[in-house]
Design a protein around this motif. Structure first.
Motif, PDB file in Angstrom:
ATOM      1  N   UNK A  20     107.356 -26.519  36.659  1.00 47.49           N
ATOM      2  CA  UNK A  20     106.369 -26.253  37.700  1.00 47.49           C
ATOM      3  C   UNK A  20     105.345 -25.247  37.188  1.00 47.49           C
ATOM      4  N   UNK A  21     104.064 -25.614  37.291  1.00 47.38           N
ATOM      5  CA  UNK A  21     102.955 -24.751  36.891  1.00 47.38           C
ATOM      6  C   UNK A  21     102.442 -24.029  38.138  1.00 47.38           C
ATOM      7  N   UNK A  80      99.996 -16.614  29.945  1.00 46.13           N
ATOM      8  CA  UNK A  80     101.030 -17.248  30.768  1.00 46.13           C
ATOM      9  C   UNK A  80     102.364 -16.583  30.498  1.00 46.13           C
ATOM     10  N   UNK A  81     103.264 -16.734  31.453  1.00 42.57           N
ATOM     11  CA  UNK A  81     104.666 -16.383  31.263  1.00 42.57           C
ATOM     12  C   UNK A  81     105.480 -17.585  31.719  1.00 42.57           C
ATOM     13  N   UNK A 100      97.982 -14.287  38.210  1.00 41.91           N
ATOM     14  CA  UNK A 100      99.090 -14.833  38.999  1.00 41.91           C
ATOM     15  C   UNK A 100     100.240 -13.833  39.096  1.00 41.91           C
ATOM     16  N   UNK A 101      99.898 -12.550  39.083  1.00 41.11           N
ATOM     17  CA  UNK A 101     100.909 -11.507  39.236  1.00 41.11           C
ATOM     18  C   UNK A 101     101.575 -11.592  40.605  1.00 41.11           C
ATOM     19  N   UNK A 102     100.858 -12.087  41.609  1.00 42.55           N
ATOM     20  CA  UNK A 102     101.344 -12.072  42.988  1.00 42.55           C
ATOM     21  C   UNK A 102     102.493 -13.061  43.184  1.00 42.55           C
ATOM     22  N   UNK A 103     102.279 -14.315  42.823  1.00 46.54           N
ATOM     23  CA  UNK A 103     103.358 -15.299  42.915  1.00 46.54           C
ATOM     24  C   UNK A 103     104.477 -14.996  41.928  1.00 46.54           C
ATOM     25  N   UNK A 104     104.117 -14.454  40.780  1.00 47.45           N
ATOM     26  CA  UNK A 104     105.100 -14.149  39.745  1.00 47.45           C
ATOM     27  C   UNK A 104     106.067 -13.074  40.224  1.00 47.45           C
ATOM     28  N   UNK A 109     106.159 -21.884  34.933  1.00 44.68           N
ATOM     29  CA  UNK A 109     105.066 -21.422  34.076  1.00 44.68           C
ATOM     30  C   UNK A 109     104.022 -20.757  34.971  1.00 44.68           C
ATOM     31  N   UNK A 110     103.923 -19.430  34.887  1.00 42.47           N
ATOM     32  CA  UNK A 110     102.941 -18.678  35.667  1.00 42.47           C
ATOM     33  C   UNK A 110     101.681 -18.536  34.812  1.00 42.47           C
TER      34      UNK A 110
END
Length: 550
Positions: A123-124, A107-108, A134-138, A176-177
């Motif tokens: 927000x998760x 996570x990041x 979750x690189x795309x939304x991040x 939180x990604x």
């Protein structure tokens, strides 16, 4: 199902990095060597085994969002989760340590500085896949830095450009990604590891466990809490929202869904495999119409897309639905009338529509709309198009949108993780750390799902409408926001609208749901104006539901 998305950039100022050690959990490192690790001449692995203990790297940054300068702390790390039947008081009952299924989930997290934990929403955020990082939304939507890509064409090769993200949600919430088990810098291990994490219900439990651990570790139990999932992440969110309530007694303030699919029987990709169920064709028709409008393939091009789509939606639910319900009893006259209307709304040839028996699935539409140009449209974002590999095939061989953006996202994040977050280059075991965008688990995934309150309801394709409905009924203050792109053929926007209208909830709770559409595709944020709208809608949703003084 697929996943996808972009990057984010920001003037981060001077970054400082520190390494912190998390409290230890039972160490499983020695038993979980990588199965495919390179071998030395003596036959021994040249890589150290993955270290299944929590890790974190801490750094500091600054980003400006909508004119607001935000100083934040970034934490990149892993938390350890186990399957649902894990007994932390008696782990020895599960056999030797190396036999115990375990996942280190990467996570990041971004925390705004100098704010009391209970006074700041959290927000998760996660993509879908299933089995996507979750690189795309991040990097494409809400992180402090964003990757710049071409709007509806292939992004040129490196070097890529990272910019400050004026659309990061850090102006209203900590972020939180979360990467799914087996993706990012996380890994899974132990006996039956794939069975333990690669499935609809095991995956949802892993995220539920992760979120509960995170809230405790970072003292955020009393903060306003949100989920934001995209694509299969919306399927996950419906289950996780209910699991958090049922298993952890955690009420959420809100659930934000992007590019929704909650009932897989509505999937247009292989609708022909479910004969007698015509609903997917009905719900995909407006997205076909939007795509034909975008590529100017309609015989009569409307100027007002939204008005045109309202007309198509009405036709889909009335005349078209009735014709499909007639099946082989349809008259020749009626068949010809409906085929002509479908030609007007999709641009597909009348003869082709009639040969398809009025039923064209997603791949067939993507292949046929621009066949005169030997071009296929994108699936996840039909604004994109690409050369046909085989003009005579029934379906495209690749998704032009995936091909157009993937390299930019992964290249940018790999450098960002190592150079800015200082994660991924110095594993405690000495092993090289690869960031995995996908677990490549789709072929191994178990889609069976047990609906709440219905034991033995396992189905081959999930329908998680009851899960979200249960969460809303038990927490009647829970709000839901649905965000959709008009040009999404993977999860057509009208499908999401239909599902929201058919949640098994009291009609009075329907007012807890709001729906927004955008001039974009599956990854709404891939279109810069749509990203700004998405940010504003999500930020407004959080401000209205966080129960904090403003």
């Amino acid at each position: 199902m697929n996943r996808k998305l972009l990057l984010c950039g920001a003037a981060l100022g001077l970054w400082m990095s520190a390494t912190a050690t998390l409290p230890a959990v039972p160490a499983l490192a020695a038993e979980h060597a990588a199965q495919d690790a390179p071998q030395d001449d003596d036959g021994k692995s040249s890589l150290a085994p993955f270290d299944f203990t929590p890790r974190q790297k801490i750094s500091d940054g600054i980003v400006t969002v909508r004119g607001q300068k935000i100083a934040y702390q970034a934490v990149a790390g892993t938390l350890i989760v186990h399957p649902r039947d894990w007994d932390d008081a008696a782990p020895e009952k599960k056999g030797k340590p190396g036999d115990q299924p375990v996942a280190a989930m990467f996570y990041v997290a971004y925390f705004k500085k100098n704010v009391a934990p209970a006074a700041r929403p959290i927000t998760f955020i996660y993509n879908g896949g299933p089995g996507s990082a979750t690189v795309w939304l991040h990097m494409g939507a809400f992180g402090p830095r964003r990757i710049v890509t071409a709007d509806d064409t292939h992004t040129p090769a490196a070097p890529y450009k990272l910019v400050d993200n004026d659309d990061s949600l850090l102006d209203v919430t900590d972020l939180v990604f979360i990467d799914a088990p087996g993706t990012g810098f996380g890994r899974i291990g132990g006996k039956d590891k794939e069975k333990s994490f690669y499935g609809t219900d095991p995956d949802a439990w892993a995220f539920t466990d992760f979120i509960a651990q995170f809230l405790g570790r970072y003292h955020r139990y009393n903060a306003p809490k949100y989920l934001f999932g995209e694509s299969y992440g919306t399927t996950r969110s419906a289950i996780v929202a209910n699991m958090l309530k049922q298993d952890k007694e955690i009420d959420l303030n809100g659930v934000m869904l992007l590019s929704q699919i909650l009932d897989y029987d509505n999937n247009i990709d292989r609708a022909e495999a479910n004969p007698s169920v015509d609903q997917p064709y009905i719900l995909a028709l407006p997205s076909y119409a939007a795509t034909a409008w975008y590529h100017r393939k309609l015989p009569h091009q409307p100027t007002d897309l939204k008005a045109f789509l309202h007309e198509v939606e009405h036709f889909a639910l009335t005349d078209y639905a009735g014709a499909l319900q007639d099946g082989t009893a349809i008259t020749d006259q009626r068949l010809n009338e409906i085929a002509a209307r479908l030609h007007d709304y999709t641009g597909l040839p009348v003869d082709y529509i009639k040969r398809a028996n009025l039923r064209v699935n997603g791949g067939e539409f993507e292949k046929t709309l621009m066949a005169d140009e030997d071009t296929d449209t994108g699936r996840l974002d039909s604004r994109f198009s690409g050369a046909s590999i085989d003009p005579l095939s029934q379906h495209p061989f690749y998704d032009p949108m995936d091909s157009a953006m993937g390299s930019a996202y992964l290249s940018a994040f790999n450098d960002y993780a190592r150079d800015v977050l200082h994660y991924g280059g110095d594993s405690p075991t000495g092993a090289y750390e690869e960031y995995k965008a996908s677990a490549h688990s789709i072929g191994k995934w178990s889609f069976t799902h047990e609906q709440p309150g219905v034991p033995h309801s396992n189905r081959g394709l999930p329908n998680v409408l009851p899960d979200l409905a249960m969460a809303m009924k038990e927490n009647p203050m829970l709000k839901v926001q649905l965000n959709q792109g008009y040009f999404d053929l993977g999860t057509p926007y009208f499908e999401g609208v239909y599902e929201m209208r058919h949640l098994p909830i009291p009609r009075k709770l329907a007012g807890n749901i709001e729906i927004h559409q955008y001039m974009s595709g599956h990854m709404v944020y891939a279109h810069a104006p749509a990203l700004k709208e998405l940010h504003d809608n999500a930020a407004d949703f959080i401000r209205r539901t966080d129960n904090l003084p403003h």
